[in-house]
Design a protein around this motif. Structure first.
Motif, short mmCIF file in Angstrom:
data_model
loop_
_atom_site.label_atom_id
_atom_site.label_comp_id
_atom_site.label_asym_id
_atom_site.label_seq_id
_atom_site.Cartn_x
_atom_site.Cartn_y
_atom_site.Cartn_z
N ASP A 167 0.81 -1.23 0.00
CA ASP A 167 0.00 0.00 0.00
C ASP A 167 0.83 1.27 0.00
O ASP A 167 0.30 2.37 -0.12
CB ASP A 167 -0.96 0.00 1.19
CG ASP A 167 -2.02 -1.06 1.01
OD1 ASP A 167 -2.28 -1.45 -0.14
OD2 ASP A 167 -2.58 -1.51 2.02
N ARG A 168 2.14 1.11 0.15
CA ARG A 168 3.00 2.31 0.09
C ARG A 168 3.23 2.78 -1.34
O ARG A 168 3.80 3.84 -1.56
CB ARG A 168 4.35 2.02 0.74
CG ARG A 168 4.25 1.81 2.23
CD ARG A 168 5.61 1.57 2.81
NE ARG A 168 5.50 1.17 4.20
CZ ARG A 168 5.40 2.02 5.21
NH1 ARG A 168 5.41 3.31 4.99
NH2 ARG A 168 5.28 1.58 6.44
N LEU A 169 2.83 1.96 -2.29
CA LEU A 169 2.99 2.35 -3.70
C LEU A 169 1.62 2.34 -4.35
O LEU A 169 0.88 1.35 -4.23
CB LEU A 169 3.92 1.35 -4.42
CG LEU A 169 4.00 1.50 -5.94
CD1 LEU A 169 4.58 2.86 -6.34
CD2 LEU A 169 4.84 0.38 -6.53
N ARG A 170 1.31 3.42 -5.03
CA ARG A 170 0.01 3.48 -5.70
C ARG A 170 0.17 4.16 -7.04
O ARG A 170 0.94 5.11 -7.17
CB ARG A 170 -0.98 4.26 -4.84
CG ARG A 170 -2.38 4.22 -5.40
CD ARG A 170 -3.37 4.75 -4.43
NE ARG A 170 -3.40 3.97 -3.20
CZ ARG A 170 -4.07 4.33 -2.11
NH1 ARG A 170 -4.76 5.45 -2.10
NH2 ARG A 170 -4.08 3.58 -1.03
N MET A 171 -0.56 3.65 -8.02
CA MET A 171 -0.58 4.34 -9.31
C MET A 171 -1.99 4.80 -9.60
O MET A 171 -2.96 4.08 -9.34
CB MET A 171 -0.10 3.41 -10.43
CG MET A 171 -0.21 4.10 -11.77
SD MET A 171 0.70 3.35 -13.09
CE MET A 171 0.24 4.47 -14.41
N VAL A 172 -2.10 6.03 -10.12
CA VAL A 172 -3.41 6.56 -10.49
C VAL A 172 -3.33 7.11 -11.90
O VAL A 172 -2.26 7.44 -12.39
CB VAL A 172 -3.88 7.67 -9.51
CG1 VAL A 172 -4.04 7.14 -8.11
CG2 VAL A 172 -2.95 8.87 -9.53
N ASN A 173 -4.50 7.19 -12.52
CA ASN A 173 -4.58 7.75 -13.87
C ASN A 173 -5.51 8.94 -13.85
O ASN A 173 -6.60 8.87 -13.28
CB ASN A 173 -5.12 6.69 -14.85
CG ASN A 173 -4.22 5.47 -14.91
OD1 ASN A 173 -4.39 4.52 -14.15
ND2 ASN A 173 -3.25 5.51 -15.78
N LEU A 174 -5.05 10.01 -14.45
CA LEU A 174 -5.80 11.26 -14.39
C LEU A 174 -5.85 11.93 -15.76
O LEU A 174 -4.90 11.81 -16.54
CB LEU A 174 -5.11 12.25 -13.43
CG LEU A 174 -4.92 11.81 -11.98
CD1 LEU A 174 -3.96 12.77 -11.28
CD2 LEU A 174 -6.25 11.78 -11.26
N SER A 175 -6.93 12.66 -15.99
CA SER A 175 -6.92 13.58 -17.14
C SER A 175 -6.55 14.96 -16.61
O SER A 175 -6.55 15.19 -15.38
CB SER A 175 -8.31 13.63 -17.79
OG SER A 175 -9.17 14.41 -16.98
N ALA A 176 -6.24 15.86 -17.52
CA ALA A 176 -5.81 17.20 -17.12
C ALA A 176 -6.88 17.94 -16.32
O ALA A 176 -6.57 18.84 -15.54
CB ALA A 176 -5.43 18.00 -18.36
N ALA A 177 -8.15 17.53 -16.50
CA ALA A 177 -9.25 18.25 -15.84
C ALA A 177 -9.56 17.67 -14.46
O ALA A 177 -10.43 18.19 -13.75
CB ALA A 177 -10.49 18.18 -16.72
N MET A 178 -8.87 16.60 -14.06
CA MET A 178 -9.28 15.89 -12.84
C MET A 178 -8.55 16.39 -11.59
O MET A 178 -7.99 15.60 -10.82
CB MET A 178 -9.07 14.38 -13.03
CG MET A 178 -10.03 13.80 -14.07
SD MET A 178 -9.65 12.11 -14.55
CE MET A 178 -10.12 11.19 -13.12
N ALA A 179 -8.59 17.70 -11.40
CA ALA A 179 -7.92 18.27 -10.23
C ALA A 179 -8.50 17.74 -8.91
O ALA A 179 -7.73 17.37 -8.01
CB ALA A 179 -7.98 19.79 -10.28
N PRO A 180 -9.83 17.67 -8.76
CA PRO A 180 -10.36 17.15 -7.48
C PRO A 180 -9.93 15.71 -7.22
O PRO A 180 -9.62 15.34 -6.09
CB PRO A 180 -11.88 17.26 -7.65
CG PRO A 180 -12.09 18.28 -8.71
CD PRO A 180 -10.92 18.13 -9.64
#
Ligand code: FES
Length: 176
Positions: free
Chosen positions: A138-151
Motif C-alpha cells: 500500500d505504500r505504492l500506488r498508481m493513479v490515472n488522471l486527465s488534465a481536468a481531474m484536479a479534485p
C-alpha cells in the motif's frame, strides 16, 4: 526530570520544551531532528512521479484553484510514467521514503501510447515485491488522471498520505 538527573538533559535547556523523562534514545533523536522526536511525530515523506502531461496538468489546475492538499508530497516530473524504472522506485524506498505515488494519463490517453500501461504492470509487480520484503504494497500506488481531474488528484494525494500515515515509517528507513 529523570533525564536531567541522569545528565541527559541540561536543566538550562532554555527552549520552552517540557522537561520530561526522555530516555537517552529520545534525547539523541531530539538532538538530531529537533523536538518532538521524529519517532513520535513521524511525518511521512512521499514522492509523487507525475507525467508531464495529464497528471501534471491536473496538479497544476488544483494549484491554480487553490485546492488544499498535503505538502509532504515531493513532486517529480517525468515525461511519461513509462519512463519510471523499477529501480527508481526501489531506490526511493531503500532511502527511506515512506510512500510513492505514480500519476499518469488515463488509459488510452498516454502521449507515448502505452507508457502508462507499462507503468501499471511495473507498479503491480513492485507492489507484490514490496509485500514480500515487508515494506507493504500500500505504500505504492498508481493513479490515472486527465488534465481536468484536479479534485481527483487532490483526493488521491490525500488518500496515499493517510494510508502511509496509518502504516507508519518505512521499515527500511534507517534510524538516525
Ligand atoms: Fe502521461 Fe504517458 S504521457 S502517462
Amino acid at each position: 526530570i529523570h533525564a536531567v538527573r541522569a545528565g541527559l538533559v541540561d536543566p538550562t535547556f532554555a527552549t520552552g520544551y517540557p522537561l520530561v523523562a526522555w530516555d537517552s534514545v529520545h534525547y539523541l533523536e531530539i538532538m538530531r531532528h529537533g523536538y518532538p522526536p521524529r519517532s513520535i511525530t513521524h511525518v511521512p515523506e512521499i514522492i509523487a512521479f507525475f507525467c508531464n502531461y495529464c497528471a501534471y496538468a491536473a496538479a497544476d489546475l488544483a494549484g491554480s484553484r487553490r485546492m488544499q492538499y498535503p505538502s509532504n508530497v515531493r513532486v517529480m516530473h517525468v515525461p511519461c510514467t513509462g519512463k519510471i524504472e523499477m529501480e527508481h522506485i526501489l531506490a526511493a524506498f531503500e532511502k527511506g521514503i515512506d510512500g510513492v505515488l505514480i500519476a499518469g494519463c488515463l488509459e488510452g490517453g498516454c502521449h507515448f501510447l502505452e507508457g502508462n500501461l507499462r507503468a501499471k504492470k511495473r507498479s503491480e509487480y513492485l507492489r507484490e515485491m514490496l509485500d514480500q520484503i515487508g515494506v507493504g504494497r500500500d505504500r505504492l500506488r498508481m493513479v490515472n488522471l486527465s488534465a481536468a481531474m484536479a479534485p481527483t488528484f487532490v483526493e488521491r494525494v490525500k488518500e496515499i498520505v493517510e494510508t502511509v500515515e496509518s502504516l507508519g515509517p518505512n521499515p527500511l528507513r534507517k534510524s538516525g
